[in-house]
Write a protein that holds these residues in place. Structure first.
Motif, PDB file in Angstrom:
ATOM      1  N   SER A 130      44.194  -0.307 -32.108  1.00  0.00           N
ATOM      2  CA  SER A 130      44.543   0.504 -33.273  1.00  0.00           C
ATOM      3  C   SER A 130      44.015   1.929 -33.195  1.00  0.00           C
ATOM      4  N   GLY A 131      43.312   2.262 -32.120  1.00  0.00           N
ATOM      5  CA  GLY A 131      42.821   3.629 -31.936  1.00  0.00           C
ATOM      6  C   GLY A 131      41.540   3.928 -32.666  1.00  0.00           C
ATOM      7  N   ASN A 132      40.765   2.899 -32.981  1.00  0.00           N
ATOM      8  CA  ASN A 132      39.566   3.091 -33.786  1.00  0.00           C
ATOM      9  C   ASN A 132      38.267   2.836 -33.029  1.00  0.00           C
ATOM     10  N   THR A 133      38.305   2.996 -31.719  1.00  0.00           N
ATOM     11  CA  THR A 133      37.082   2.929 -30.922  1.00  0.00           C
ATOM     12  C   THR A 133      36.950   4.210 -30.104  1.00  0.00           C
ATOM     13  N   LEU A 134      35.812   4.360 -29.456  1.00  0.00           N
ATOM     14  CA  LEU A 134      35.573   5.566 -28.658  1.00  0.00           C
ATOM     15  C   LEU A 134      36.566   5.666 -27.504  1.00  0.00           C
ATOM     16  N   LEU A 166      31.035 -14.840 -31.751  1.00  0.00           N
ATOM     17  CA  LEU A 166      29.605 -14.964 -32.059  1.00  0.00           C
ATOM     18  C   LEU A 166      28.731 -14.465 -30.918  1.00  0.00           C
ATOM     19  N   TRP A 167      29.263 -14.498 -29.705  1.00  0.00           N
ATOM     20  CA  TRP A 167      28.520 -14.019 -28.535  1.00  0.00           C
ATOM     21  C   TRP A 167      28.149 -12.549 -28.710  1.00  0.00           C
ATOM     22  N   ASN A 168      29.114 -11.769 -29.213  1.00  0.00           N
ATOM     23  CA  ASN A 168      28.877 -10.358 -29.534  1.00  0.00           C
ATOM     24  C   ASN A 168      29.998  -9.912 -30.467  1.00  0.00           C
ATOM     25  N   PRO A 169      29.799 -10.052 -31.791  1.00  0.00           N
ATOM     26  CA  PRO A 169      30.874  -9.747 -32.747  1.00  0.00           C
ATOM     27  C   PRO A 169      31.453  -8.343 -32.597  1.00  0.00           C
ATOM     28  N   SER A 170      30.577  -7.365 -32.426  1.00  0.00           N
ATOM     29  CA  SER A 170      31.039  -5.976 -32.330  1.00  0.00           C
ATOM     30  C   SER A 170      31.920  -5.763 -31.099  1.00  0.00           C
ATOM     31  N   ALA A 171      31.491  -6.297 -29.945  1.00  0.00           N
ATOM     32  CA  ALA A 171      32.260  -6.123 -28.710  1.00  0.00           C
ATOM     33  C   ALA A 171      33.606  -6.816 -28.816  1.00  0.00           C
ATOM     34  N   PHE A 172      33.627  -8.007 -29.417  1.00  0.00           N
ATOM     35  CA  PHE A 172      34.874  -8.760 -29.541  1.00  0.00           C
ATOM     36  C   PHE A 172      35.885  -8.031 -30.428  1.00  0.00           C
ATOM     37  N   ILE A 173      35.431  -7.562 -31.588  1.00  0.00           N
ATOM     38  CA  ILE A 173      36.328  -6.853 -32.514  1.00  0.00           C
ATOM     39  C   ILE A 173      36.783  -5.529 -31.914  1.00  0.00           C
ATOM     40  N   ASN A 174      35.872  -4.819 -31.264  1.00  0.00           N
ATOM     41  CA  ASN A 174      36.237  -3.540 -30.643  1.00  0.00           C
ATOM     42  C   ASN A 174      37.330  -3.713 -29.599  1.00  0.00           C
ATOM     43  N   SER A 175      37.219  -4.766 -28.799  1.00  0.00           N
ATOM     44  CA  SER A 175      38.156  -4.955 -27.691  1.00  0.00           C
ATOM     45  C   SER A 175      39.493  -5.523 -28.133  1.00  0.00           C
ATOM     46  N   THR A 176      39.481  -6.486 -29.047  1.00  0.00           N
ATOM     47  CA  THR A 176      40.718  -7.197 -29.383  1.00  0.00           C
ATOM     48  C   THR A 176      41.477  -6.613 -30.568  1.00  0.00           C
ATOM     49  N   ILE A 177      40.803  -5.779 -31.378  1.00  0.00           N
ATOM     50  CA  ILE A 177      41.478  -5.224 -32.557  1.00  0.00           C
ATOM     51  C   ILE A 177      41.386  -3.704 -32.607  1.00  0.00           C
ATOM     52  N   LEU A 178      40.180  -3.177 -32.620  1.00  0.00           N
ATOM     53  CA  LEU A 178      40.012  -1.734 -32.816  1.00  0.00           C
ATOM     54  C   LEU A 178      40.518  -0.928 -31.623  1.00  0.00           C
ATOM     55  N   TYR A 179      40.404  -1.473 -30.432  1.00  0.00           N
ATOM     56  CA  TYR A 179      40.901  -0.786 -29.231  1.00  0.00           C
ATOM     57  C   TYR A 179      42.394  -0.493 -29.328  1.00  0.00           C
ATOM     58  N   ALA A 210      41.085   0.853 -20.534  1.00  0.00           N
ATOM     59  CA  ALA A 210      40.915  -0.605 -20.441  1.00  0.00           C
ATOM     60  C   ALA A 210      39.662  -0.972 -19.638  1.00  0.00           C
ATOM     61  N   LEU A 211      39.109  -0.035 -18.892  1.00  0.00           N
ATOM     62  CA  LEU A 211      37.866  -0.297 -18.165  1.00  0.00           C
ATOM     63  C   LEU A 211      36.701  -0.574 -19.118  1.00  0.00           C
ATOM     64  N   TYR A 212      36.872  -0.175 -20.380  1.00  0.00           N
ATOM     65  CA  TYR A 212      35.816  -0.379 -21.370  1.00  0.00           C
ATOM     66  C   TYR A 212      36.062  -1.596 -22.260  1.00  0.00           C
ATOM     67  N   HIS A 213      37.273  -2.159 -22.211  1.00  0.00           N
ATOM     68  CA  HIS A 213      37.628  -3.217 -23.157  1.00  0.00           C
ATOM     69  C   HIS A 213      38.492  -4.284 -22.487  1.00  0.00           C
ATOM     70  N   PHE A 214      38.272  -5.534 -22.883  1.00  0.00           N
ATOM     71  CA  PHE A 214      39.173  -6.617 -22.492  1.00  0.00           C
ATOM     72  C   PHE A 214      39.974  -7.008 -23.723  1.00  0.00           C
ATOM     73  N   VAL A 215      41.254  -6.685 -23.725  1.00  0.00           N
ATOM     74  CA  VAL A 215      42.048  -6.751 -24.946  1.00  0.00           C
ATOM     75  C   VAL A 215      42.562  -8.150 -25.272  1.00  0.00           C
ATOM     76  N   MET A 216      42.710  -9.017 -24.274  1.00  0.00           N
ATOM     77  CA  MET A 216      43.328 -10.320 -24.488  1.00  0.00           C
ATOM     78  C   MET A 216      42.368 -11.280 -25.190  1.00  0.00           C
ATOM     79  N   GLU A 217      42.959 -12.285 -25.836  1.00  0.00           N
ATOM     80  CA  GLU A 217      42.161 -13.304 -26.515  1.00  0.00           C
ATOM     81  C   GLU A 217      41.615 -14.324 -25.498  1.00  0.00           C
ATOM     82  N   PRO A 218      40.599 -15.107 -25.871  1.00  0.00           N
ATOM     83  CA  PRO A 218      39.854 -15.916 -24.886  1.00  0.00           C
ATOM     84  C   PRO A 218      40.647 -16.969 -24.132  1.00  0.00           C
TER      85      PRO A 218
END
Length: 419
Positions: A306-310, A291-304, A136-144
């Motif tokens: 589901s096990g699909n990020t680093l 829109l601020w950072n699409p990749s970071a947002f999707i990585n943190s809130t969805i892919l994180y 979780a140090l790499y991702h913020f999982v909660m919605e805004p």
């Protein structure tokens, strides 16, 4: 012959282990506070044995119950906040609170909370594992909206007290949830039982006290259900949109709500119109961060999740993932595994089954039951199914049980256009 009522016994049974097991004072044992709680419990028991008019009896019972709720919840949360402030930022707290507090500071300083890492914040000192780094140090999982709603509390708390604990907005929403629950149920004994179970749920209350976010989201979901009950579909959509913009566990509710509206409207166009407040509310809150950072947002809130990020959320809890891990089918808890296949194979037929159930029983009670059981199965088949998830599902099912059976649903479509 007058005898004890079940709500009095239940209140006693649930309050006592909590106040005995958790701090209700920041300093030495507050014997006077314990005495006050005992006196309230005793008065509640004694009231059952008195011969009073029904109106007076019910009024006194609800006053005693609310006094007990406010004293127990207030003393436990305030004590936990004070002691943490006096001890250390990571003292007796869940890591989501640490991350929320740091993420709020990021937002206020113009930094993207979904792009930043949380190294160098108090969350890095929080004990995750003796050998592993908390992903979780790499991702913020909660919605805004989990951040945005708490910002006024952050500003005011720092202004008046010089520090902020993110359990303050959580406690506020907890009390709001209880007020709405009391407003919903009219039959007096049932109302008391409902409030007792919501306030002193033996799993939800300790998890909420340490800062887990289920009540934060569910207060808005419950508000939406209450608006639907009173035929205020526009306001319900806003509340549901806010809940979905807080936590992903609200998302499985949406297809059932869509089905519920369509079953009453019998019109795709009208259903789509009634969904506009929900969709717009969700997009207005989440889209700027996306829109601020699409990749970071999707990585943190969805892919994180589901096990699909680093640095993904590990397989954990009591569900299928742990079964497969323990049986050797999955070699490592950080491995990628297609849990989505299980979820599609099982949950799509289950979704269809519950929509048919809603068609036969188009009520809010059935809507809540469908959501609760579906979420139970969906979570069990996911990468993680933790203790707080089981507790949350039981909370949803309590609400389903106590939701009023009689609903004037014939006017939903007519009223919703105005509501």
């Amino acid at each position: 012959m007058k005898t004890l009522m079940f709500d009095s016994i239940l209140l006693f049974v649930l309050v006592i282990p909590f106040v005995m097991g958790y701090r209700i004072g920041p300093g030495e044992t507050p014997y006077l506070l314990f005495g006050s709680i005992f006196l309230l419990l005793l008065a509640n028991l004694g009231l059952d044995l008195l011969h009073l008019k029904s109106e007076i009896f019910n009024r006194l019972k609800i006053i005693l119950l609310w006094c007990t709720i406010l004293i127990v919840l207030g003393s436990s949360f305030v004590s936990a906040i004070i002691v943490r402030h006096q001890t250390a930022p990571i003292y007796m707290i869940h890591d989501i609170i640490l991350q929320q507090e740091s993420a709020i500071r990021f937002v206020l300083h113009g930094k993207n909370p979904y792009q930043e890492t949380y190294f160098g914040t108090p969350m890095e000192q929080w004990h995750y594992d003796d050998k592993e780094i908390n992903p979780a140090l790499y991702h913020f999982v909660m919605e805004p909206f989990y951040l945005l709603f708490a910002i006024p509390f952050y500003v005011l708390s720092n202004l008046f007290f010089g520090f902020f604990d993110a359990r303050a907005p959580l406690l506020f929403l907890f009390v709001c949830l209880l007020l709405m629950a009391g407003f919903l149920v009219k039959e007096q004994e049932k109302k008391r039982l409902f409030l007792i179970l919501l306030a002193f749920h033996p799993s939800i209350l300790p998890y909420t006290l340490e800062g887990r976010s289920d009540i934060f989201m569910f207060a808005f979901l419950f508000a939406g259900l209450l608006f639907v009950y009173y035929k205020k579909i526009f306001l319900a959509g806003i509340a549901f949109g806010l809940s979905a913009a807080i936590k992903q566990s609200a998302w499985p509710f949406i297809p059932f709500y869509i089905a519920y509206l369509f079953l009453h409207n019998h019109s795709i166009k009208k259903t789509c119109i009634q969904l506009i407040p929900l969709v717009l509310t969700f997009l207005l809150i989440t889209l700027p961060f996306y829109l601020w950072n699409p990749s970071a947002f999707i990585n943190s809130t969805i892919l994180y999740l589901s096990g699909n990020t680093l640095h993904s959320y590990p397989i954990s809890g009591y569900g299928l993932g742990s079964v497969l891990l323990q049986s050797g089918v999955i070699s490592d808890k950080f491995s990628q595994y297609p849990f989505l296949i299980w979820q599609v194979v099982v949950c799509v037929p289950l979704l269809i089954m519950f929509i048919r159930y809603l068609k036969k029983n188009p009520t809010i009670k059935s809507l809540i039951i469908s959501y609760g059981i579906f979420l139970f199965v969906y979570w069990y088949l996911s990468r993680y199914f933790n203790n707080s998830h089981v507790a949350y599902i039981s909370y949803v099912l309590i609400v389903a049980y106590f939701w009023p059976d009689r609903e004037d649903i014939s006017v939903l479509g007519k009223q919703s256009a105005r509501g």
